[in-house]
Design an enzyme around this catalytic site. Structure first.
Site, PDB file in Angstrom:
ATOM      1  N   LYS A 141      59.023  40.238  60.281  1.00 24.90           N
ATOM      2  CA  LYS A 141      59.325  39.590  59.019  1.00 24.90           C
ATOM      3  C   LYS A 141      60.825  39.401  58.824  1.00 24.90           C
ATOM      4  CE  LYS A 141      55.292  38.634  57.725  1.00 24.90           C
ATOM      5  NZ  LYS A 141      54.883  37.228  57.576  1.00 24.90           N
ATOM      6  N   THR A 148      44.397  39.361  50.053  1.00 25.16           N
ATOM      7  CA  THR A 148      43.895  38.588  51.186  1.00 25.16           C
ATOM      8  C   THR A 148      43.434  39.541  52.281  1.00 25.16           C
ATOM      9  OG1 THR A 148      45.983  38.461  52.436  1.00 25.16           O
ATOM     10  CG2 THR A 148      45.639  36.816  50.688  1.00 25.16           C
ATOM     11  N   TYR A 208      55.710  45.128  62.491  1.00 23.36           N
ATOM     12  CA  TYR A 208      55.470  44.160  61.415  1.00 23.36           C
ATOM     13  C   TYR A 208      56.759  43.864  60.648  1.00 23.36           C
ATOM     14  CZ  TYR A 208      53.821  42.195  57.006  1.00 23.36           C
ATOM     15  OH  TYR A 208      53.651  41.396  55.898  1.00 23.36           O
TER      16      TYR A 208
END
Length: 302
Positions: free
Chosen positions: A187, A220, A183
């Protein structure tokens, strides 16, 4: 023992970084988007626009008169290069201009898996699919931009890039998988791409800017793959510690719409409504170029 620590270290680093960000958010006010002028006549594409930050971006743009095309996974599978090509072909057949591209969709800490093209999922969805989408739409963005009214590419990144490492020899994490490391790498790759793209556009004199945005830690569905105790804690403390999707969308909208960022003022890395410094690897021209060229080769664009 080495393999154990090499797997655990990204986990520790990411959760410590997350704690730092949460504490910062707790003691600071979120950026409030200034009143924006009407944007009638503009066309935007927003990936992941059906929920979370993307939905708030779409909602605000639409209120300002932007013709927004919401791209959801079911319509554009960023994990499938064929799907990206098909989406762009379909969009171009409509002969619409394109003034704003918001690369927002993403995944976080998903279990190990490969796309139909053989790519690791974080690298494919967060980075490579958006790279291809942007590349295929560049001509349309260039045609829509003009002096004093540049087209814009906004890449929604994360503070996780600060602890990311680009493994050019193993971008798809075949030599040992860590969801946390994958991850963070994806990014950081987003920022390297965003910066290099902006430089290429400037050198070519094209009326298009590219920037990266950190929306902060936002409440979220992105966190659904957190370790269970942390996910439960996140759910309980969300209102206190996490930003709302609307607050997270504010800097994204600022980068996409603000007249103050027109032309040469574009580019860079933005958080809390301000241009910010980031980690040294982001500015490494050789790393930017190496990742750029490797990505073109992986996508068959060179």
């Amino acid at each position: 023992m080495f393999a154990f620590w090499s797997h655990l270290l990204p986990v520790i680093k990411l959760y410590l970084l997350g704690l730092k960000v949460l504490l910062t958010q707790l003691f600071s006010r979120p950026f409030r988007l200034p009143v924006m002028p009407r944007q009638d006549g503009k066309v935007a594409i927003v990936t992941g626009g059906g929920s979370g930050i993307g939905y708030e971006v779409v909602r605000h743009m639409a209120r300002l008169g932007v013709h927004v095309i919401i791209v959801e996974f079911k319509k554009l599978d960023l994990a499938s290069l064929q799907s990206v090509h098909q989406f762009v072909q379909s969009f171009k057949q409509r002969r619409l201009p394109l003034h704003i591209l918001v690369n927002n969709a993403g995944v976080m800490l998903v279990p190990e898996g490969r796309t139909e093209d053989g790519s690791e999922q974080h690298f494919a969805v967060n980075y490579l699919g958006h790279f291809l989408l942007t590349w295929l739409l560049l001509d349309t963005l260039k045609d829509a931009g003009k002096c004093g009214l540049f087209s814009r590419v906004v890449n929604v990144s994360s503070s996780a890039h600060r602890i990311g490492k680009i493994r050019l020899h193993d971008l798809n994490s075949r030599q040992g998988y860590s969801a946390h490391a994958a991850y963070c790498q994806s990014k950081l790759a987003q920022l390297l791409f965003s910066s290099h793209l902006h430089q290429e556009l400037q050198r070519g004199g094209f009326p298009v800017t590219s920037c990266a945005v950190d929306p902060g830690m936002v409440d979220t569905a992105l966190y659904r793959h957190l370790w269970t105790p942390l996910r439960l804690a996140q759910s309980a403390l969300a209102r206190l510690l996490l930003r709302t999707p609307a607050e997270g969308a504010a800097t994204v909208l600022h980068a996409a719409l603000s007249p103050a960022l027109e032309g040469e003022c574009g580019g860079g890395y933005w958080a809390d409504g301000c241009r910010q410094m980031t980690t040294p690897p982001t500015f490494d021209p050789q790393l930017q170029l190496s990742l750029w060229e490797t990505s073109l080769q992986l996508l068959g664009l060179q």
